[in-house]
Write a protein that holds these residues in place. Structure first.
Motif, PDB file in Angstrom:
ATOM      1  N   MET A  67      27.814 110.007  38.939  1.00 24.20           N
ATOM      2  CA  MET A  67      26.681 109.267  39.501  1.00 24.20           C
ATOM      3  C   MET A  67      25.614 110.301  39.851  1.00 24.20           C
ATOM      4  SD  MET A  67      28.403 108.498  43.170  1.00 24.20           S
ATOM      5  CE  MET A  67      29.039 109.823  44.184  1.00 24.20           C
ATOM      6  N   TYR A  68      24.359 109.860  39.911  1.00 26.61           N
ATOM      7  CA  TYR A  68      23.310 110.822  40.248  1.00 26.61           C
ATOM      8  C   TYR A  68      22.077 110.128  40.799  1.00 26.61           C
ATOM      9  CZ  TYR A  68      20.801 109.639  35.926  1.00 26.61           C
ATOM     10  OH  TYR A  68      20.114 108.978  34.941  1.00 26.61           O
ATOM     11  N   CYS A  69      21.201 110.970  41.365  1.00 30.17           N
ATOM     12  CA  CYS A  69      19.934 110.461  41.911  1.00 30.17           C
ATOM     13  C   CYS A  69      18.917 110.399  40.792  1.00 30.17           C
ATOM     14  CB  CYS A  69      19.435 111.369  43.034  1.00 30.17           C
ATOM     15  SG  CYS A  69      17.769 110.963  43.599  1.00 30.17           S
ATOM     16  N   LEU A  76      15.978 120.245  44.731  1.00 26.28           N
ATOM     17  CA  LEU A  76      17.380 120.281  44.296  1.00 26.28           C
ATOM     18  C   LEU A  76      17.834 118.900  43.822  1.00 26.28           C
ATOM     19  CD1 LEU A  76      18.647 122.604  47.149  1.00 26.28           C
ATOM     20  CD2 LEU A  76      18.218 123.223  44.772  1.00 26.28           C
ATOM     21  N   HIS A  77      16.865 118.140  43.330  1.00 28.26           N
ATOM     22  CA  HIS A  77      17.142 116.789  42.832  1.00 28.26           C
ATOM     23  C   HIS A  77      18.217 116.802  41.760  1.00 28.26           C
ATOM     24  CE1 HIS A  77      16.627 113.103  40.584  1.00 28.26           C
ATOM     25  NE2 HIS A  77      16.237 113.792  39.536  1.00 28.26           N
ATOM     26  N   GLN A  78      18.126 117.766  40.869  1.00 28.05           N
ATOM     27  CA  GLN A  78      19.062 117.804  39.747  1.00 28.05           C
ATOM     28  C   GLN A  78      20.498 118.041  40.229  1.00 28.05           C
ATOM     29  OE1 GLN A  78      18.043 116.836  36.980  1.00 28.05           O
ATOM     30  NE2 GLN A  78      19.516 117.431  35.432  1.00 28.05           N
ATOM     31  N   GLU A  79      20.624 118.635  41.445  1.00 24.14           N
ATOM     32  CA  GLU A  79      21.949 118.884  42.000  1.00 24.14           C
ATOM     33  C   GLU A  79      22.489 117.654  42.731  1.00 24.14           C
ATOM     34  OE1 GLU A  79      19.499 121.040  41.938  1.00 24.14           O
ATOM     35  OE2 GLU A  79      20.457 122.622  40.783  1.00 24.14           O
ATOM     36  N   MET A  80      21.663 116.640  42.873  1.00 24.81           N
ATOM     37  CA  MET A  80      22.069 115.474  43.657  1.00 24.81           C
ATOM     38  C   MET A  80      22.915 114.575  42.769  1.00 24.81           C
ATOM     39  SD  MET A  80      19.610 113.294  46.135  1.00 24.81           S
ATOM     40  CE  MET A  80      20.201 111.905  47.111  1.00 24.81           C
ATOM     41  N   GLN A  81      24.214 114.810  42.783  1.00 22.53           N
ATOM     42  CA  GLN A  81      25.119 114.130  41.868  1.00 22.53           C
ATOM     43  C   GLN A  81      26.519 114.106  42.442  1.00 22.53           C
ATOM     44  OE1 GLN A  81      24.504 116.960  38.555  1.00 22.53           O
ATOM     45  NE2 GLN A  81      26.647 117.560  38.818  1.00 22.53           N
ATOM     46  N   GLY A  82      27.394 113.345  41.813  1.00 18.56           N
ATOM     47  CA  GLY A  82      28.764 113.265  42.299  1.00 18.56           C
ATOM     48  C   GLY A  82      29.678 112.633  41.265  1.00 18.56           C
ATOM     49  N   TYR A  83      30.968 112.463  41.637  1.00 22.36           N
ATOM     50  CA  TYR A  83      31.968 111.927  40.714  1.00 22.36           C
ATOM     51  C   TYR A  83      32.802 110.834  41.373  1.00 22.36           C
ATOM     52  CZ  TYR A  83      31.240 115.833  37.480  1.00 22.36           C
ATOM     53  OH  TYR A  83      30.710 116.719  36.602  1.00 22.36           O
ATOM     54  N   VAL A  84      33.187 109.878  40.547  1.00 18.57           N
ATOM     55  CA  VAL A  84      34.163 108.881  40.974  1.00 18.57           C
ATOM     56  C   VAL A  84      35.346 108.959  40.002  1.00 18.57           C
ATOM     57  CG1 VAL A  84      34.623 106.445  41.371  1.00 18.57           C
ATOM     58  CG2 VAL A  84      32.347 107.369  41.864  1.00 18.57           C
ATOM     59  N   ARG A  85      36.526 109.155  40.568  1.00 17.24           N
ATOM     60  CA  ARG A  85      37.725 109.187  39.731  1.00 17.24           C
ATOM     61  C   ARG A  85      38.287 107.774  39.617  1.00 17.24           C
ATOM     62  NH1 ARG A  85      43.373 112.166  41.446  1.00 17.24           N
ATOM     63  NH2 ARG A  85      44.719 111.193  39.864  1.00 17.24           N
ATOM     64  N   VAL A  86      38.488 107.344  38.364  1.00 17.76           N
ATOM     65  CA  VAL A  86      39.028 106.005  38.123  1.00 17.76           C
ATOM     66  C   VAL A  86      40.415 106.138  37.517  1.00 17.76           C
ATOM     67  CG1 VAL A  86      38.726 103.837  36.895  1.00 17.76           C
ATOM     68  CG2 VAL A  86      36.724 105.031  37.819  1.00 17.76           C
ATOM     69  N   SER A  87      41.396 105.613  38.240  1.00 13.41           N
ATOM     70  CA  SER A  87      42.796 105.684  37.792  1.00 13.41           C
ATOM     71  C   SER A  87      43.193 104.342  37.170  1.00 13.41           C
ATOM     72  CB  SER A  87      43.692 105.991  38.988  1.00 13.41           C
ATOM     73  OG  SER A  87      43.275 107.200  39.604  1.00 13.41           O
ATOM     74  N   MET A 124      22.408 109.075  51.483  1.00 15.88           N
ATOM     75  CA  MET A 124      21.693 110.016  50.618  1.00 15.88           C
ATOM     76  C   MET A 124      20.603 110.693  51.423  1.00 15.88           C
ATOM     77  SD  MET A 124      19.874 106.845  48.590  1.00 15.88           S
ATOM     78  CE  MET A 124      20.194 107.471  47.010  1.00 15.88           C
ATOM     79  N   ILE A 125      20.517 111.996  51.257  1.00 19.24           N
ATOM     80  CA  ILE A 125      19.439 112.778  51.869  1.00 19.24           C
ATOM     81  C   ILE A 125      19.255 113.983  50.972  1.00 19.24           C
ATOM     82  CG2 ILE A 125      20.937 114.211  53.368  1.00 19.24           C
ATOM     83  CD1 ILE A 125      18.735 113.651  55.604  1.00 19.24           C
ATOM     84  N   ARG A 126      18.049 114.562  51.004  1.00 23.38           N
ATOM     85  CA  ARG A 126      17.829 115.730  50.159  1.00 23.38           C
ATOM     86  C   ARG A 126      18.879 116.796  50.435  1.00 23.38           C
ATOM     87  NH1 ARG A 126      11.700 116.009  51.980  1.00 23.38           N
ATOM     88  NH2 ARG A 126      12.610 114.636  53.531  1.00 23.38           N
ATOM     89  N   SER A 127      19.693 117.163  49.479  1.00 22.44           N
ATOM     90  CA  SER A 127      19.747 116.686  48.114  1.00 22.44           C
ATOM     91  C   SER A 127      21.198 116.412  47.750  1.00 22.44           C
ATOM     92  CB  SER A 127      19.160 117.729  47.157  1.00 22.44           C
ATOM     93  OG  SER A 127      17.829 118.060  47.554  1.00 22.44           O
ATOM     94  N   HIS A 128      21.809 115.479  48.473  1.00 25.33           N
ATOM     95  CA  HIS A 128      23.198 115.146  48.156  1.00 25.33           C
ATOM     96  C   HIS A 128      23.534 113.728  48.607  1.00 25.33           C
ATOM     97  CE1 HIS A 128      23.338 116.846  52.296  1.00 25.33           C
ATOM     98  NE2 HIS A 128      24.199 115.867  52.492  1.00 25.33           N
ATOM     99  N   PHE A 129      24.603 113.216  48.015  1.00 30.16           N
ATOM    100  CA  PHE A 129      25.194 111.964  48.470  1.00 30.16           C
ATOM    101  C   PHE A 129      26.356 112.311  49.400  1.00 30.16           C
ATOM    102  CE2 PHE A 129      23.713 111.029  44.120  1.00 30.16           C
ATOM    103  CZ  PHE A 129      22.892 109.947  44.372  1.00 30.16           C
ATOM    104  N   ALA A 130      26.631 111.437  50.340  1.00 34.74           N
ATOM    105  CA  ALA A 130      27.849 111.584  51.133  1.00 34.74           C
ATOM    106  C   ALA A 130      28.548 110.217  51.138  1.00 34.74           C
ATOM    107  CB  ALA A 130      27.523 112.005  52.578  1.00 34.74           C
ATOM    108  N   PRO A 131      29.778 110.136  50.639  1.00 33.87           N
ATOM    109  CA  PRO A 131      30.516 111.196  49.945  1.00 33.87           C
ATOM    110  C   PRO A 131      29.989 111.370  48.515  1.00 33.87           C
ATOM    111  CG  PRO A 131      31.768 109.153  49.900  1.00 33.87           C
ATOM    112  CD  PRO A 131      30.544 108.876  50.722  1.00 33.87           C
ATOM    113  N   ASP A 132      30.350 112.505  47.908  1.00 33.56           N
ATOM    114  CA  ASP A 132      29.969 112.670  46.508  1.00 33.56           C
ATOM    115  C   ASP A 132      31.184 112.851  45.590  1.00 33.56           C
ATOM    116  OD1 ASP A 132      30.687 115.283  47.017  1.00 33.56           O
ATOM    117  OD2 ASP A 132      28.712 116.143  46.565  1.00 33.56           O
ATOM    118  N   ASN A 133      32.367 112.853  46.186  1.00 37.51           N
ATOM    119  CA  ASN A 133      33.609 112.820  45.395  1.00 37.51           C
ATOM    120  C   ASN A 133      34.449 111.657  45.927  1.00 37.51           C
ATOM    121  OD1 ASN A 133      34.582 116.181  44.343  1.00 37.51           O
ATOM    122  ND2 ASN A 133      32.589 115.194  44.316  1.00 37.51           N
TER     123      ASN A 133
END
Lengths: 192, 653
Positions: B618-620, B627-638, B550-559
């Motif tokens: 998921m989110y910060c 850009l905190h509000q943009e710091m977010q991502g998704y996990v796909r669960v099958s 995590m670093i301003r303003s994203h996660f890696a990975p975020d998908n």
């Protein structure tokens, strides 16, 4: 109490150092404790003393001889606090030669107090919210995305061979800082 | 039995009378601030710093709160013995081991007495120790990071109350058991308590890096051990513990433990104990207790179960322990800065008893004994008594000292602080507290060098002191200026939980040593990713490890895709920032634990069991940046058994 005084002293010194050319003085800051103190802190976070973190954009710029004109301009515009903010921020930092290349008298004119707002506008046009290193910029170019700048403008990113250009200004170096990225450029980016 | 009840009633009535006669006038709070310059004395202007750090126990919250004095501003609540979802303490994988005990995971305790480390009898600002009462433990807080660095469980104990006080070079931190218990624990009738139950006093050595080790225990008679303080100066090498229930009652203690005229202060010669240990006079007994250590390098804690402890039996070790008779169930056991006077705060006594260390040594030398208890010599009361503060108040609890030869004692029943003079024993001043004060604290009070500028009284009851908040009200701390002849109430401020006891010292002993960021290059967490290039997702059967940054303003990975229902997912999240005061948070929908709050350069792990098919965000959680509000991502669960391939990306790459 002693600690408090010495901290104030340091803050005062910083004030003099960073704000030369403004009307703030160390003595007015030393009155902290009265309501005046609240009004006398235009530097905001730029007055924070922090030796542990990696240097931020402002600290790196101040330490760079090649950017003395840019630093003087930032100080004249009193936007230091923007460059130490949590950001994230990408700053396209023109070298001194880029300012020298402007028509004669341009810089002197912008540094005049009455042109502070214009100067601040030009400088914020060099800052983009977000973190864009060279790889990031190349990706922007590849994907055809424009860079949204802090003054509200959109700049085009292009590549020429290995070079990356932002609104025609070539990126000649990239520096990671604690609160964002400095891309050193060879031209001043002027509003259209 | 009847007689006792009557006398307690009489006690209460006289207490009421005393209070009614001007003991507690209202004016202290209502117009005090306007009547003088009190407001200025506690006002710390915006941007200025307080003069003192105060570490105020959260009592039954299990935590430790850090305030500034004189402002009373709250800076941090340090999680110690209780889980804290805000900081993921006890919820993330790294800190869960901190709350392990021989009883398993215990996510709460009753934190009581903080004490600061000392060098040569002076506060040195390195560590703060605090005890957990209920499941006996001692924690050490590192004052460079203000994090709990270590927790040691105390075996053979129950109700770790006379704790966690340190000797003057932090050689030891002690723990005395409130409850005596069968040692070792066994199935036996409670009625056979007397003579069979034991009270363990534990001496925990503290190493150069603060590391704690249970060096030895002294198995004392089956009394209740209440509070303790170390000798200092000439009395360095001794430790003093108050006892109550020398009657060895096992029921209705409010009556049955108040029968004896005098209980004891146990004087322990711990240098002698060291000699006995060196001479092999101990027995090693089986025990089970957890030792939990947090590392700033791995950003993780480990829990180790220890299996034995060395025990000294006073009857076999002449000169190790003496009893100083002290009236009526003494609570506080307080040694003045010179080390000469030992104050026993007899809760039910009309007077305050002060013993003399010099006289104690003399009485020991000349064997002025008044019998013995379980092989421990009882010194003659008159021969160790230095003086008595006559009728200072009702219900004395605890005494601390300034740097001018004065002592200050709290009185619970009469709700007041009383200032008196060491040596002459005269009462100099008294001021009401609002209300029902327990402990008090003077910065450096438990050391050779108190800073006699402020006194903090910690109150149990606030009734009408603040805006009401339903049936449950906050408890409070009250700040007095004690720099003059008369004490002056400056302010009161609400506290977390129960402000049971506190420790404080000048800020410049601590503030300059702060860790501001953790160096990423030093991070030795086994699941660290030190750059976005190192991020990955690894499946091992149904366990999935996500190496995330995590670093301003994203996660890696975020998908992330390819996660399945029934998987056990560990998000190992590293904050890549190297900038002071830029933490990031991490929250995953449906996680059955907490958020993560990760400091720059640190790695923390959130465990997540996806239960439903879908695409989950998921989110910060920490407002980190523009850009905190943009710091977010998704996990796909099958669905379980799905063939969706494991994949991860940031910005599609």
């Amino acid at each position: 109490m002693k600690t408090k005084l010495s901290l104030l002293g340091i803050a005062g010194l910083l004030m003099v150092f960073v704000s030369c050319g403004t009307d703030q003085s160390a003595s007015s800051n030393a009155t902290a404790g009265t309501s005046e103190a609240e009004q006398n802190t235009p530097l905001g976070q730029a007055s924070v003393v922090d030796e542990a973190s990696d240097p931020n954009i402002l600290q790196v710029a101040i330490g760079s001889e090649a950017h003395s004109t840019l630093v003087a301009a930032v100080q004249a515009a009193q936007i230091e606090h923007v460059l130490v903010n949590a950001g994230p921020l990408t700053v396209f930092a023109p070298v001194n030669e880029a300012f020298d290349a402007l028509p004669e008298g341009t810089v002197e004119n912008l540094l005049k107090p009455e042109n502070k707002a214009t100067l601040a506008g030009i400088l914020t046009g060099h800052a983009a919210p977000g973190s864009f290193d060279v790889e990031g910029l190349k990706k922007e170019a590849r994907k055809g995305r424009k860079l949204y700048m802090a003054d509200g403008s959109y700049l085009e990113v292009t590549t020429e061979g290995e070079d990356v250009l932002v609104a025609g200004a070539k990126v000649i170096a990239t520096i990671q800082t604690s609160n964002g990225i400095i891309n050193v450029v060879d031209k001043v980016i002027l509003p259209e | 039995m009847k007689k006792t009840v009557f006398s307690i009633t009489a006690f209460a009535i006289s207490a009421a009378m005393l209070v009614g006669c001007g003991g507690a006038k209202k004016e202290g709070g209502k117009k005090g601030a306007l009547s003088g310059s009190n407001a200025e004395k506690v006002y710390v202007a915006p941007g200025e710093h307080d003069e003192f750090y105060a570490f105020i126990s959260g009592g039954f919250s299990g935590q430790l709160a850090v305030y500034g004095l004189p402002s009373g501003r709250l800076f941090k609540v340090i999680p110690i013995f209780s889980q804290d979802a805000e900081k993921a303490y006890g919820y993330n994988e790294e800190t869960k081991p901190m709350l392990e005990t021989s009883y398993g995971f215990v996510p709460w305790d009753d934190a009581h007495h903080p004490d600061l480390s000392q060098t040569k009898g002076e506060i040195d600002g390195r560590w703060c120790f605090i005890n957990g009462n209920n499941t006996p433990r001692i924690a050490r807080v590192d004052l460079k990071t203000f994090e709990t660095a270590e927790i040691l469980e105390i075996p053979n104990s129950a109700g770790n109350h006379s704790s966690s006080f340190v000797t003057e070079n932090t050689e030891y931190v002690v723990a005395g058991t409130r409850f005596s218990v069968p040692v070792p624990q066994r199935d036996m009738p409670i009625s056979e308590y007397k003579g069979n139950f034991k009270g363990a006093l534990s001496f925990i050595s503290v190493g150069n890096e603060g590391e704690m080790d249970l060096s030895f225990q002294i198995l004392m008679p089956g009394f209740d051990y209440d509070l303790a303080h170390p000798g200092r100066g000439a009395s360095h090498g001794w430790f003093f513990f108050t006892t109550y229930n020398s009657e060895e009652a096992n029921s209705l203690l409010e009556v049955n433990a108040s029968q004896n005229d005098k209980d004891f202060i146990a004087a322990i010669n711990w240098k002698k104990a060291e000699e006995y240990i060196a001479a092999g006079k101990f027995t090693t007994v089986p025990a089970e207790y957890a030792h939990n250590v947090y590392s700033d390098r791995t950003h993780s804690a480990t829990s180790t179960m220890k299996k034995e402890v060395r025990v000294l039996n006073p009857a076999d070790c002449p000169g190790l322990v003496y009893f100083l008779p002290t009236p009526k169930s003494p609570h506080g056991c307080d040694v003045d800065p010179s080390g000469e006077y030992i104050v026993g705060n007899g809760k039910l006594s009309a007077n305050l008893t002060v013993h003399s260390f010099t006289k104690m040594l003399d009485a020991i030398k000349n064997e002025k004994f008044d019998g013995e208890a379980y092989g421990i010599p009882i010194l003659k009361f008159e021969d160790v008594l230095a003086g008595t503060v006559v009728q200072p108040g009702l219900g004395p609890l605890h005494t601390e000292f300034d740097d001018k030869g004065n002592a200050y004692t709290t009185f619970f029943i009469s709700s007041e602080v009383v200032k008196w003079k060491l040596g002459t024993w005269e009462v100099l001043d008294r001021k009401p507290t609002y209300y029902s004060v327990g402990h008090l604290m003077i910065p450096g009070g438990n050391s050779q060098k108190p800073w006699g500028k402020y006194l903090v009284a910690m109150n149990k009851i606030t009734k009408d002191r603040y805006l009401p908040t339903g049936p449950e009200l906050c408890q409070s701390a009250q700040l007095y200026d004690i720099s003059g002849d008369k004490m002056e109430l400056l302010s009161d401020f609400p506290t977390i939980g129960e402000p049971h006891y506190a420790a404080a010292c000048p800020a410049d002993l601590i503030a300059p040593n702060q860790t501001k960021i953790y160096k990423l290059e030093d991070n030795q967490h086994p699941y660290v990713a030190k750059s976005e290039k190192e991020t990955k997702v690894v499946r091992e059967g149904n366990v999935v490890h996500v190496y995330m940054t995590m670093i301003r303003s994203h996660f890696a990975p975020d998908n992330i895709e390819g996660i399945k229902v029934g998987d056990k997912v560990y998000f190992h999240v590293t904050n890549l920032e190297q900038d002071y005061d830029v933490p990031h948070g991490f929250a995953m929908i449906g996680a059955n634990n907490s958020e993560l709050l990760i400091m720059p350069g640190q790695t923390e792990t959130l465990f997540w069991e996806p239960k439903q098919v879908g695409v989950w965000p998921m989110y910060c959680t920490d407002f980190c940046s523009a850009l905190h509000q943009e710091m977010q991502g998704y996990v796909r669960v099958s669905p379980a058994g799905s063939s969706t391939a494991l994949s991860w990306s940031l910005d599609g790459e």
